[in-house]
Design a protein around this motif. Structure first.
Motif, PDB file in Angstrom:
ATOM      1  N   LYS A   1       0.832  -1.205   0.000  1.00 27.52           N
ATOM      2  CA  LYS A   1       0.000   0.000   0.000  1.00 27.52           C
ATOM      3  C   LYS A   1       0.863   1.251   0.000  1.00 27.52           C
ATOM      4  O   LYS A   1       0.525   2.251  -0.629  1.00 27.52           O
ATOM      5  CB  LYS A   1      -0.935  -0.006   1.210  1.00 27.52           C
ATOM      6  N   PHE A   2       1.981   1.213   0.690  1.00 28.18           N
ATOM      7  CA  PHE A   2       2.884   2.360   0.738  1.00 28.18           C
ATOM      8  C   PHE A   2       3.486   2.629  -0.637  1.00 28.18           C
ATOM      9  O   PHE A   2       3.551   3.778  -1.085  1.00 28.18           O
ATOM     10  CB  PHE A   2       3.990   2.113   1.772  1.00 28.18           C
ATOM     11  N   VAL A   3       3.914   1.593  -1.345  1.00 34.28           N
ATOM     12  CA  VAL A   3       4.480   1.747  -2.689  1.00 34.28           C
ATOM     13  C   VAL A   3       3.418   2.246  -3.660  1.00 34.28           C
ATOM     14  O   VAL A   3       3.672   3.118  -4.492  1.00 34.28           O
ATOM     15  CB  VAL A   3       5.106   0.413  -3.172  1.00 34.28           C
ATOM     16  N   LEU A   4       2.208   1.696  -3.539  1.00 33.62           N
ATOM     17  CA  LEU A   4       1.108   2.134  -4.405  1.00 33.62           C
ATOM     18  C   LEU A   4       0.763   3.599  -4.141  1.00 33.62           C
ATOM     19  O   LEU A   4       0.551   4.378  -5.083  1.00 33.62           O
ATOM     20  CB  LEU A   4      -0.107   1.242  -4.173  1.00 33.62           C
TER      21      LEU A   4
ATOM     22  N   ALA B   1       3.497   5.766  -5.651  1.00 33.44           N
ATOM     23  CA  ALA B   1       3.399   5.814  -7.114  1.00 33.44           C
ATOM     24  C   ALA B   1       2.258   6.719  -7.558  1.00 33.44           C
ATOM     25  O   ALA B   1       2.395   7.513  -8.502  1.00 33.44           O
ATOM     26  CB  ALA B   1       3.211   4.400  -7.667  1.00 33.44           C
ATOM     27  N   LEU B   2       1.134   6.642  -6.895  1.00 32.66           N
ATOM     28  CA  LEU B   2       0.002   7.513  -7.232  1.00 32.66           C
ATOM     29  C   LEU B   2       0.306   8.974  -6.927  1.00 32.66           C
ATOM     30  O   LEU B   2      -0.131   9.873  -7.641  1.00 32.66           O
ATOM     31  CB  LEU B   2      -1.254   7.053  -6.485  1.00 32.66           C
ATOM     32  N   THR B   3       1.058   9.230  -5.882  1.00 30.90           N
ATOM     33  CA  THR B   3       1.444  10.603  -5.544  1.00 30.90           C
ATOM     34  C   THR B   3       2.336  11.195  -6.628  1.00 30.90           C
ATOM     35  O   THR B   3       2.172  12.353  -7.020  1.00 30.90           O
ATOM     36  CB  THR B   3       2.171  10.630  -4.188  1.00 30.90           C
ATOM     37  N   VAL B   4       3.254  10.403  -7.122  1.00 30.99           N
ATOM     38  CA  VAL B   4       4.153  10.884  -8.177  1.00 30.99           C
ATOM     39  C   VAL B   4       3.364  11.166  -9.452  1.00 30.99           C
ATOM     40  O   VAL B   4       3.561  12.191 -10.106  1.00 30.99           O
ATOM     41  CB  VAL B   4       5.281   9.854  -8.439  1.00 30.99           C
ATOM     42  N   VAL B   5       2.450  10.290  -9.807  1.00 34.67           N
ATOM     43  CA  VAL B   5       1.646  10.482 -11.018  1.00 34.67           C
ATOM     44  C   VAL B   5       0.731  11.691 -10.876  1.00 34.67           C
ATOM     45  O   VAL B   5       0.590  12.495 -11.795  1.00 34.67           O
ATOM     46  CB  VAL B   5       0.836   9.203 -11.325  1.00 34.67           C
TER      47      VAL B   5
END
Length: 60
Positions: free
Chosen positions: A3-6, A9-13
């Motif tokens: 969940k942390f990686v997801l 990744a969503l924050t960067v996008v």
């Protein structure tokens, strides 16, 4: 951990999607340069035409 990686990744996008501003871009108008014509250019063509007509009449 997944969940942390997801979330990262969503924050960067999402942050790259909102990178621009809401203001309209400023577009400069193209510069148009007009060449100045001399005042004798307007009379040169008719005088040349008159000389050609006079030469044609004289040759007959």
């Amino acid at each position: 951990m997944k969940k942390f990686v997801l979330a990262a990744a969503l924050t960067v996008v999402a942050s790259s999607a909102f990178a621009g501003s809401l203001a309209d871009p400023i577009i400069e108008a193209p510069v148009i340069v007009e060449e100045a014509t001399s005042s004798s250019a307007g009379i040169l063509v008719p005088l040349l035409l008159l000389v050609l007509v006079a030469a044609a009449v004289a040759s007959d």
